[in-house]
Design an enzyme around this catalytic site. Structure first.
Site, PDB file in Angstrom:
ATOM      1  N   THR A  69       0.834  -1.207   0.000  1.00 13.38           N
ATOM      2  CA  THR A  69       0.000   0.000   0.000  1.00 13.38           C
ATOM      3  C   THR A  69       0.865   1.252   0.000  1.00 13.38           C
ATOM      4  O   THR A  69       0.552   2.241  -0.670  1.00 13.38           O
ATOM      5  CB  THR A  69      -0.947   0.002   1.215  1.00 13.38           C
ATOM      6  OG1 THR A  69      -1.745  -1.184   1.189  1.00 13.38           O
ATOM      7  CG2 THR A  69      -1.858   1.211   1.184  1.00 13.38           C
TER       8      THR A  69
ATOM      9  N   GLN B  55      -1.169 -15.074  -3.232  1.00 12.05           N
ATOM     10  CA  GLN B  55      -2.333 -14.666  -2.449  1.00 12.05           C
ATOM     11  C   GLN B  55      -3.602 -14.620  -3.297  1.00 12.05           C
ATOM     12  O   GLN B  55      -4.560 -13.933  -2.959  1.00 12.05           O
ATOM     13  CB  GLN B  55      -2.080 -13.304  -1.795  1.00 12.05           C
ATOM     14  CG  GLN B  55      -0.910 -13.319  -0.822  1.00 12.05           C
ATOM     15  CD  GLN B  55      -0.723 -12.011  -0.095  1.00 12.05           C
ATOM     16  OE1 GLN B  55      -1.545 -11.613   0.728  1.00 12.05           O
ATOM     17  NE2 GLN B  55       0.355 -11.311  -0.414  1.00 12.05           N
TER      18      GLN B  55
END
Length: 714
Positions: free
Chosen positions: A36, A249
């Site tokens: 992020t 993921q």
């Protein structure tokens, strides 16, 4: 001028990703690697160096992630104007802007799952079919899968020529007609219609490509085919696309996510710069080594070596428990000890593969006086009182929404009975108009003569509500509550806690918050926002509670202390995944859960688990075998029993099993399940599996490399 602060506290790969400007970029961001931070710094860097803020489009997958990204970018000194959104929200806005190109009007409704199933039920009945044979949930799944593959109804017919396929195509056709009549779109439509808009209207695509000169897509491994097509269309002219994600993921294949989108990015863009973020800032080295060893068993991945400067840390604890009650009790007691030593409840999370495991956990936590919350954010908007208010608001913006009409007309009850609504509906269908249109012509319907006055009062109320300003939203919601009679009904609720009133008050607060955060917003925008809430958007650690959630919901989160329960074969990996050959996605799901833990990770499984009231013998998850012994602390809480040869820490030579001997038809014996016959054998990843029909225990899917199967005779 680019502020130096944008490049501060970045490691070398992070800095490389931020400074790259033109051309395709693939950022392989390992768990906890500061993804992020990189995306927000990169977005800010682009807006300060080569583009205006409004030329940068950043897309992620949840409202919560988008809000966090938006706040961080603003904090970096970038002026407002940058589009930071989820895929669905971005598409919803585009469809409002170009509604006429896709057969909608800007005030269209977004149907949630309940709405979609209600309309599918209507479509099934309109096709003179039984909802017992064609269950709305099953039909919904088939249609959703087809949309995720961008299949048209005719394409679906060509592929599925059996009776069931032909009838589902007919239901789908009726469903689409009803959706158009109601000026509505479901969640899949938001993506599919946008992909078709960009494919069929090159002027729109070129305009948007020019508008958004730089495209940043987070969680690229979770994109489905329509999302891939949207991203590719927007980037076609300038090719300034940054895909950030981690194949390890990718856990949403069951809802259409296609891991090939990220695995094939370099084939799609041969000149792409590839940056690997491998330094983990979240977890201790023992946790990373354990997780890394598990995910290394997958073949479909991009190689990365996660590492951490947090070298010290507790070993990963593996608990073997007697049954689910023993498992829950030990976890609750362990948490209680942590709290008694001064620890915090909000630091703790318990993950599970299936929600059925929560009941016993909740009992144990209550007994230990541990406060907890379950991550079910969507359920707030599924409550009756909330859906009643939202139905009114949808009807204000979209008079064609007959589903909203049917709900609002009797929320609260106003003497307009079910028979009256059905007569109004029958007349509307005969005239091919909406219920709202029929309401304005009630004088033409003889069957409604006795109900005419009440229907006309309802029509006047709707007109009064539509005459109110659409922004700010809070005053409109409060006016609606008062004039509709909902406020009086809520105030008179005999429930001493008045929970329904409290929920509606919270909805008003949500509207007020929207007004503050979106000063240029409107009722349509707010309805769009609350229509696209995900599981964890409303999850909060405020108030300090242990969090219980599914492994799927845990993605993107982190907790100092994590427990993963129910690590048994048929649960993780799940039975369905084994049958469908999705073992690698199940392993990725386990990896995601493990890498949420910062300092302490506990993995538990039980020898026996109760299923439908009957206690069944279980086998530990084969994933536990893949953990390296030197980072484990294994504890056996189980009662003494005959050894089944399945200790999670045991080493195993995959080449030592004579797989070819376990042929269909051969008789085998298992210490727990007894004798049986092999039905089928198949290869899933590194492991060979057999499906065995046991004489007493029924059918089981077993891993030949792990299960203690013994051949009987020839």
């Amino acid at each position: 001028m680019v502020p130096a602060s944008l490049l501060e506290d970045l490691n070398a790969p992070q800095r490389e990703a931020v400074l790259h400007t033109d051309g395709p970029l693939l950022v392989l961001a390992g768990a906890g690697s500061g993804k992020t931070r990189v995306i927000t710094r990169r977005a800010a860097y682009l807006a300060c160096s080569v583009a205006r803020p409004d030329q940068v489009l950043a897309i992620t997958f949840t409202n919560k992630a988008a809000a966090e990204m938006r706040e961080r970018i603003l904090a970096l000194g970038v002026s407002r104007g940058m589009m930071v959104s989820t895929f669905h929200s971005f598409c919803a806005r585009l469809l409002r802007e170009f509604a006429d190109r896709v057969g909608l009007t800007p005030g269209y409704s977004i149907y949630d799952q309940d709405d979609r199933r209600a309309l599918l039920r209507e479509a099934i009945e309109a096709c003179n079919l039984s909802t017992d044979h064609f269950r709305p949930a099953s039909v919904e799944y088939r249609i959703s899968q087809a949309k995720n593959h961008m299949l048209s109804i005719d394409d679906f017919r060509d592929v599925h020529r059996d009776y069931s396929g032909r009838e589902i195509a007919r239901i789908w056709e009726c469903y689409e007609r009803l959706m158009r009549e109601r000026n509505a779109a479901d969640f899949d439509d938001l993506l599919v219609l946008t992909a078709r808009l960009l494919a069929e209207h090159d002027d729109v695509r070129a305009d948007l490509s020019q508008r958004y000169r730089y495209l940043l897509i987070d969680e690229y491994q979770d994109t489905n085919h329509p999302q891939y097509l949207i991203a590719a269309a927007l980037a076609r002219d300038h090719r300034n696309i940054c895909a950030t994600g981690d194949p390890d993921q990718s856990i949403y294949g069951w809802r259409g996510a296609n891991i090939d989108n990220i695995l094939d990015f370099e084939s799609e863009y041969p000149d792409a710069r590839v940056v690997r973020l491998e330094q983990n800032y979240r977890s201790t080295t023992p946790i990373l080594r354990a997780a890394g060893a598990v995910i290394a068993c997958n073949e479909r991945r991009k190689h990365k070596e996660l590492w951490s400067e947090i070298a010290e840390g507790d070993p990963v604890r593996v608990w073997r428990c007697e049954d689910e009650r023993d498992e829950a009790r030990r976890i609750a007691e362990d948490i209680r000890r942590h709290l008694d030593e001064g620890g915090s409840e909000e630091d703790i999370a318990i993950f599970y593969r299936v929600t059925a495991l929560t009941r016993v956990l909740e009992d144990a936590l209550r007994y230990a006086k541990v406060r907890y919350q379950i991550a079910r954010g969507v359920e707030f908007y599924a409550r009756k009182e909330i859906k009643d208010v939202v139905a009114w608001l949808r009807l204000i913006t979209n008079p064609a929404d007959d589903l909203a009409f049917r709900r609002a007309v009797n929320a609260p009850t106003r003497g307009i009975g079910k028979t009256t609504v059905e007569r109004l509906s029958n007349w509307a269908q005969g005239q091919r108009v909406s219920l709202c249109d029929a309401l304005t012509r009630v004088g033409e319907i003889p069957e409604l003569k006795s109900a005419r006055k009440k229907l006309e009062e309802f029509a006047r109320l709707l007109a009064e509500l539509r005459a109110q300003p659409a922004a700010p939203v809070r005053p409109l919601v409060e006016f609606l509550l008062k004039r509709s009679g909902l406020q009086a009904e809520l105030d008179g609720d005999p429930d001493p806690d008045k929970s329904a009133l409290a929920n509606v008050n919270e909805l008003v607060s949500a509207a007020a918050q929207y007004d503050v955060e979106s000063p240029e917003g409107s009722l349509i925008g707010w309805l769009e926002q609350i229509s696209l809430v995900s599981d964890t958007d409303s999850l909060s650690n405020a108030g300090g509670k242990v969090t219980l959630m599914t492994l799927h919901a845990a993605k993107g989160l982190e907790y100092p202390i994590v427990y993963i329960v129910g690590l048994e074969d048929e649960l993780l990996p799940h039975h369905r995944a084994k049958v469908e050959g999705d073992i690698e996605e199940e392993r990725r799901l386990f990896f995601v859960g493990m890498t949420r833990a910062m300092y302490r990770l506990t993995l538990s499984f039980a020898d026996y688990r109760t299923v439908r009231g009957a206690q069944q013998r279980t086998i530990a998850s084969p994933f536990l075998r893949e953990l390296p012994d030197d980072v484990l602390e294994t504890t056996d809480h189980s009662a003494p029993r005959r050894d089944d040869g399945y200790q999670p820490s045991a080493d195993y030579d995959y080449d030592s099993v004579a797989v070819d001997e376990f042929r269909p038809g051969r008789r085998v014996s298992h210490p727990s399940f007894g004798d049986g016959s092999i039905v089928r054998r198949e290869q899933l990843g590194r492991s060979a599996w057999v499906r065995v029909q046991f004489d007493d225990a029924g059918e089981k899917m077993l891993n030949l490399h792990h299960a203690p199967l013994r051949l009987l005779g020839y």
